[in-house]
Structure formats: structure tokens, C-alpha cells
Design an enzyme around this catalytic site. Structure first.
Site, short mmCIF file in Angstrom:
data_model
loop_
_atom_site.label_atom_id
_atom_site.label_comp_id
_atom_site.label_asym_id
_atom_site.label_seq_id
_atom_site.Cartn_x
_atom_site.Cartn_y
_atom_site.Cartn_z
N HIS A 163 0.91 -1.12 0.05
CA HIS A 163 -0.08 0.02 0.08
C HIS A 163 0.85 1.25 -0.08
CE1 HIS A 163 -3.15 2.69 1.13
NE2 HIS A 163 -3.87 1.76 1.46
N TYR A 190 -5.03 -4.21 10.76
CA TYR A 190 -5.52 -4.95 9.64
C TYR A 190 -6.99 -5.33 9.72
CZ TYR A 190 -3.91 -6.62 5.10
OH TYR A 190 -3.65 -6.57 3.62
N GLY A 250 -0.07 -4.91 1.89
CA GLY A 250 -1.16 -5.11 1.00
C GLY A 250 -0.87 -6.10 -0.34
C1 LCV Z 1 4.98 4.59 -0.36
C2 LCV Z 1 7.03 3.90 -0.84
C3 LCV Z 1 6.67 2.74 -0.33
C4 LCV Z 1 5.47 2.47 0.15
N1 LCV Z 1 4.53 3.56 0.05
O1 LCV Z 1 14.07 1.61 -1.92
O2 LCV Z 1 -0.05 -4.36 5.08
S1 LCV Z 1 -0.35 -2.74 5.76
O3 LCV Z 1 -1.22 -2.89 6.55
O4 LCV Z 1 1.19 -2.68 6.39
C5 LCV Z 1 -0.36 -1.80 4.48
C6 LCV Z 1 -0.68 -0.51 5.15
C7 LCV Z 1 0.58 -1.57 3.67
O5 LCV Z 1 0.84 -2.34 2.58
O6 LCV Z 1 1.70 -0.88 4.13
C8 LCV Z 1 3.05 -0.72 3.27
C9 LCV Z 1 3.79 -1.79 3.62
N2 LCV Z 1 4.97 -1.68 2.95
C10 LCV Z 1 6.31 -1.46 3.42
O7 LCV Z 1 6.35 -1.62 4.62
C11 LCV Z 1 7.66 -1.42 2.61
C12 LCV Z 1 8.00 0.00 2.59
N3 LCV Z 1 9.18 -0.11 1.70
C13 LCV Z 1 10.36 -0.50 1.98
O8 LCV Z 1 10.75 -1.23 2.97
C14 LCV Z 1 11.46 -0.18 1.14
O9 LCV Z 1 11.23 0.96 0.09
C15 LCV Z 1 11.92 -1.43 0.16
C16 LCV Z 1 12.47 -2.62 0.99
C17 LCV Z 1 10.52 -2.03 -0.57
C18 LCV Z 1 12.83 -1.16 -0.99
O10 LCV Z 1 13.81 -0.37 -0.43
P1 LCV Z 1 14.99 0.42 -1.53
O11 LCV Z 1 16.04 0.72 -0.39
O12 LCV Z 1 15.11 -0.41 -2.48
P2 LCV Z 1 13.63 2.88 -1.05
O13 LCV Z 1 13.29 2.55 0.33
O14 LCV Z 1 14.74 4.04 -1.36
O15 LCV Z 1 12.27 3.27 -1.81
C19 LCV Z 1 12.26 4.21 -3.14
C20 LCV Z 1 11.36 5.24 -2.95
O16 LCV Z 1 9.85 4.50 -3.04
C21 LCV Z 1 9.35 5.07 -1.80
C22 LCV Z 1 10.33 5.13 -0.81
O17 LCV Z 1 9.77 5.92 0.30
C23 LCV Z 1 11.30 5.82 -1.61
O18 LCV Z 1 10.92 7.18 -1.83
P3 LCV Z 1 11.98 8.41 -1.99
O19 LCV Z 1 12.83 8.09 -3.06
O20 LCV Z 1 11.18 9.57 -2.26
O21 LCV Z 1 12.88 8.46 -0.55
N4 LCV Z 1 8.42 3.82 -1.19
C24 LCV Z 1 8.68 2.47 -0.87
N5 LCV Z 1 7.84 1.69 -0.35
N6 LCV Z 1 5.06 1.35 0.64
N7 LCV Z 1 6.26 4.93 -0.72
#
Ligand code: LCV
Length: 262
Positions: free
Chosen positions: A67, A141, A111
């Protein structure tokens, strides 16, 4: 191939293919992307495809980051209400009249993990990982989502995934029942397309009615109005809590959350 800007949709040999296509945001499930997936499934239903494959671009390290956290409401609105795009997309997958197969390379979060297990089958590569993350963000959730995990994994594995919020690797995903098969990256496309082709030679009417029975039977958990209202009041307390705001803000500020239990 039809392209809306966040997904690519094509049809090959009676199989629809939806490719998640927002690498800048790690294929985060924005409302716009989810609405495009719903529209694409409607179009594919009109084309009477015999199977659908939902995938990301070849070789991604993140299938979907889940999400879009920037879109989680902070104003006391249920982040996972049934009218939300994520819930509507999950429902669209469940009611689609043919099998929907998730072909997963890379990591799957939140999600998007729910979306993958809501598909009828999951084919994963050896590097695939799956994490359901509400506890890490402070999100309450919802019952329909939790039921997807209970049905797919069983209670103990579902509880482990929800309570730890930690990614599980492909071996555990196979053991837990999230993936049907683990296939090498250089063979996963051929394997998944062959699986879809095998399905496409069978009776679409029979498959449709069998899939619909799977959906009805796995969702057949009657709960009383009191139980439902009890769940919703507990969930409301959480998505109106300081911890919920802390979880979202800590992600945006790229720091570890400091949950206080209130
Ligand atoms: C917005 C993002 C996101 C993102 N949203 O690249 O299931 S529930 O209830 O929790 C539900 C509410 C849900 O699905 O929540 C989301 C759960 N997702 C996560 O917890 C994953 C969050 N993301 C990460 O942990 C990392 O981004 C991963 C491991 C996916 C990738 O890491 P990596 O180092 O390769 P970045 O983190 O630098 O991400 C690139 C850009 O995408 C944004 C992140 O903030 C970054 O933006 P900026 O370049 O502006 O800093 N991004 C990543 N995931 N779910 N934005």
C-alpha cells in the site's frame, strides 16, 4: 500491449498479463495503480481470457512495496475500508471468472502480500520474499484480509507473519503454502505461461464455478453483528491512535517508530 501509466496489460494465447509498472515507487499500490488493475481485469473479463498473470517487470528486486504509505489516511478514516481501492482490487481478483496467478520475483510487502495470496496461485522465484507489515506500521489490519492469510497459511504461520512483520524467504513461503512452486528466475516466465496454458485448455465454465465455490466456501465464516461491531470498534481505536500516526510518520521521516501503546 495496452499501457496505462502504472500497469501494462496484454493478452497472449487467451492469457491476460498485468505487469506492475511503477519502479520509481517500487510498485507501491497507489489508488491510481489499484484502480487501473481493477479496470484491466474488467477489460480482460470482456476478452474472455482463460487465466490472468499478475507480475512485475522481469528481474525486479521489489515486486511491490505494498500500500502506498503516503496515501494512508491520518484523519480517523479506516485505512482499509471495503470501499478503498486495495480492498476493491482484492475483491476483483477473487470474483474474476478465471484463475489469477501471481508470478513473483523480488520482495512483496504488506497489501501486496495480501494481493499475492488472494490470487489463486503464486509462482515465486528463489529470491522472492513475503512480508505482511501492519504491525510494523501500526495499522489495524481487517478481518477479510486476516481471513485470506488464515485460509492460505493456517493459523500458526499466519500469526507468525502478522506478529513479526518480518519478510519470509522463498523456502518458508513454499513451506507456509504462500507459493505453489519456486522456479528459477530464468525459467519462471515459461513455467507460469505453461501453467496458464494448461488451464486455458480446460472448461472455462467448470473452472469459473469451481473458483466461485472456493471463494464462497473459504469466506463462509458467519459472525454476529455484535462480533463485527466489536472488531470495528477495536480497529477504530487503533487507526485513531497516536501509534498509528507514529508508524506512518516514522516511515515518511525514514526513522524507526517509537510505539507507546496508545
Ligand atoms: C510509499 C514507498 C513505499 C510504500 N509507500 O528503496 O499491510 S499494511 O497494513 O502494512 C499496509 C498499510 C501496507 O501495505 O503498508 C505498506 C507496507 N510496505 C512496506 O512496509 C515496505 C516499505 N518500503 C520499504 O521497506 C523499502 O522501500 C523497500 C524494501 C520496499 C525497497 O527499499 P529500497 O531501498 O530498494 P527505497 O526504500 O529507497 O524506496 C524508493 C522510494 O519508494 C518509496 C520510498 O519512500 C522511496 O521514496 P523516496 O525516493 O522519495 O525516498 N516507497 C517505498 N515503499 N509502501 N512509498
Amino acid at each position: 500491449m495496452e499501457t496505462s501509466n502504472l500497469i501494462l496489460t496484454e493478452v497472449k494465447n487467451q492469457t491476460g498479463i498485468i505487469t506492475l509498472n511503477n519502479p520509481e515507487k517500487k510498485n507501491a499500490l497507489t489508488s491510481a495503480m489499484l484502480n487501473q488493475i481493477i479496470l484491466s481485469l474488467q477489460d480482460l473479463e470482456k476478452e474472455k481470457v482463460r487465466a490472468v498473470i499478475i507480475r512485475a517487470e522481469k528481474g525486479v528486486n521489489v515486486w511491490s512495496a505494498g500500500h502506498d504509505i503516503d496515501e494512508l489516511p491520518l484523519n480517523g478514516i479506516d485505512p482499509l475500508g471495503q470501499e478503498k481501492p486495495l480492498e476493491r482490487a482484492l475483491n476483483a481478483i477473487q470474483v474474476f471468472p478465471a484463475p489469477v496467478i501471481a508470478m513473483v520475483e523480488g520482495s512483496v510487502w504488506g497489501g501486496a502480500c495480501d494481493m499475492a495470496i488472494t490470487c489463486d496461485m503464486v509462482i515465486g522465484s528463489p529470491d522472492c520474499t513475503f512480508a505482511i507489515t501492519p504491525a510494523k506500521i501500526g495499522v489495524p489490519y481487517n478481518a477479510s484480509g486476516i481471513l485470506h492469510f488464515i485460509n492460505r497459511l493456517g493459523l500458526s504461520h499466519a500469526k507468525e507473519m502478522f506478529f513479526t512483520g518480518a519478510p519470509i524467504d522463498s523456502e518458508a513461503a513454499l513451506h507456509f503454502g504462500i507459493v505453489n512452486h519456486i522456479v528459477e528466475n530464468d525459467k519462471i516466465e515459461e513455467f507460469t505461461f505453461k501453467l496458464a496454458e494448461k488451464i486455458s485448455h480446460n472448461s472455462p465454465l467448470s473452472i469459473n464455478v469451481i473458483k466461485e465455490q472456493f471463494r464462497i466456501l473459504t469466506n463462509a465464516h458467519p459472525i454476529t453483528p455484535n462480533a463485527f461491531e466489536h472488531i470495528e470498534s477495536l480497529r477504530r481505536k487503533v487507526y485513531c491512535s497516536d501509534d498509528y500516526k507514529e508508524g506512518i510518520n516514522s516511515f515518511k521521516e525514514k526513522r524507526r517508530p517509537d510505539f507507546k501503546g496508545k
